[in-house]
Design an enzyme around this catalytic site. Structure first.
Site, PDB file in Angstrom:
ATOM      1  N   ASP A   7       0.874  -1.170   0.000  1.00 15.52           N
ATOM      2  CA  ASP A   7       0.000   0.000   0.000  1.00 15.52           C
ATOM      3  C   ASP A   7       0.917   1.228   0.000  1.00 15.52           C
ATOM      4  O   ASP A   7       1.447   1.612   1.036  1.00 15.52           O
ATOM      5  CB  ASP A   7      -0.896  -0.011   1.235  1.00 15.52           C
ATOM      6  CG  ASP A   7      -1.843   1.173   1.281  1.00 15.52           C
ATOM      7  OD1 ASP A   7      -2.246   1.666   0.212  1.00 15.52           O
ATOM      8  OD2 ASP A   7      -2.181   1.613   2.406  1.00 15.52           O
ATOM      9  N   GLU A  67      -1.268  -1.423  -4.791  1.00 12.35           N
ATOM     10  CA  GLU A  67      -2.476  -0.647  -5.053  1.00 12.35           C
ATOM     11  C   GLU A  67      -2.206   0.422  -6.103  1.00 12.35           C
ATOM     12  O   GLU A  67      -1.169   1.095  -6.064  1.00 12.35           O
ATOM     13  CB  GLU A  67      -2.975   0.011  -3.766  1.00 12.35           C
ATOM     14  CG  GLU A  67      -4.287   0.754  -3.954  1.00 12.35           C
ATOM     15  CD  GLU A  67      -4.831   1.325  -2.663  1.00 12.35           C
ATOM     16  OE1 GLU A  67      -6.060   1.355  -2.529  1.00 12.35           O
ATOM     17  OE2 GLU A  67      -4.037   1.746  -1.795  1.00 12.35           O
ATOM     18  N   ASP A 140      -2.313   1.137   7.190  1.00 16.97           N
ATOM     19  CA  ASP A 140      -1.533   0.899   5.968  1.00 16.97           C
ATOM     20  C   ASP A 140      -1.152  -0.573   5.841  1.00 16.97           C
ATOM     21  O   ASP A 140      -1.161  -1.139   4.757  1.00 16.97           O
ATOM     22  CB  ASP A 140      -0.261   1.767   5.947  1.00 16.97           C
ATOM     23  CG  ASP A 140      -0.575   3.250   5.970  1.00 16.97           C
ATOM     24  OD1 ASP A 140      -1.356   3.696   5.127  1.00 16.97           O
ATOM     25  OD2 ASP A 140      -0.037   3.944   6.851  1.00 16.97           O
TER      26      ASP A 140
END
Length: 170
Positions: A7, A67, A140
């Protein structure tokens, strides 16, 4: 198969490593790659790269998932996150590893079955799918685990797509 989920972020990049054996998912580790705001921007990017390379060399990673960027109203933040994401992708490719990208709705759909799931719903599914007693923190890291789980759930589809594209390139 061992999957690393990422992430991206400049201050904190979440990471989550899971193992997939058949349909069973097992947590290996999770955490964050952190940089200090007091550091110069190029040094922060170098730190992200170095910390990720250490992770890639510590574990026998089979697949990496990251992501895609989600742009909000803060352009300055979006640009710095985009640069951090680029550094992450480069570090993975320098290790000759494949990396797959997922949009936030794809991740939500891949883990909860609903592309507009809330953050708390996604975190609940991470906890359930990995059979954890509590939700991973910080957010996160939980998000990175969701990305890894999404990839685990979509691996066969993505692998088939890669095979078709490889045949077309020949």
């Amino acid at each position: 198969m061992i999957i690393l989920g990422l992430d991206p972020g400049l201050a904190t990049t979440g990471y989550g490593i899971i193992e997939k054996k058949g349909s069973k998912l097992t947590l290996i580790t999770y955490g964050i790659i952190a940089t200090k705001s007091s550091e110069a921007f190029p040094d922060r990017l170098l730190s992200i790269s170095n910390q990720l390379t250490t992770l890639l060399n510590k574990y026998t990673i089979s697949e990496v998932a990251i992501e895609d960027l989600f742009f909000n109203n803060n352009t300055k933040t979006a640009i710095s996150v985009a640069q951090a994401r680029g550094v992450l992708i480069l570090a993975v490719k320098k290790e000759n590893m494949f990396i797959e990208s997922y949009t936030p709705p794809e991740i939500k759909l891949g883990i909860s079955g609903y592309g507009k799931a809330t953050k708390s719903q996604v975190q609940y599914m991470v906890k359930q799918l990995l059979n954890l007693t509590e939700t991973p923190k910080p957010d996160d890291a939980a998000d990175a685990l969701a990305i890894a789980i999404c990839h685990a759930n979509n691996y066969r589809i993505k692998q088939t797509k890669r095979n078709i594209l490889n045949k077309l390139d020949r």
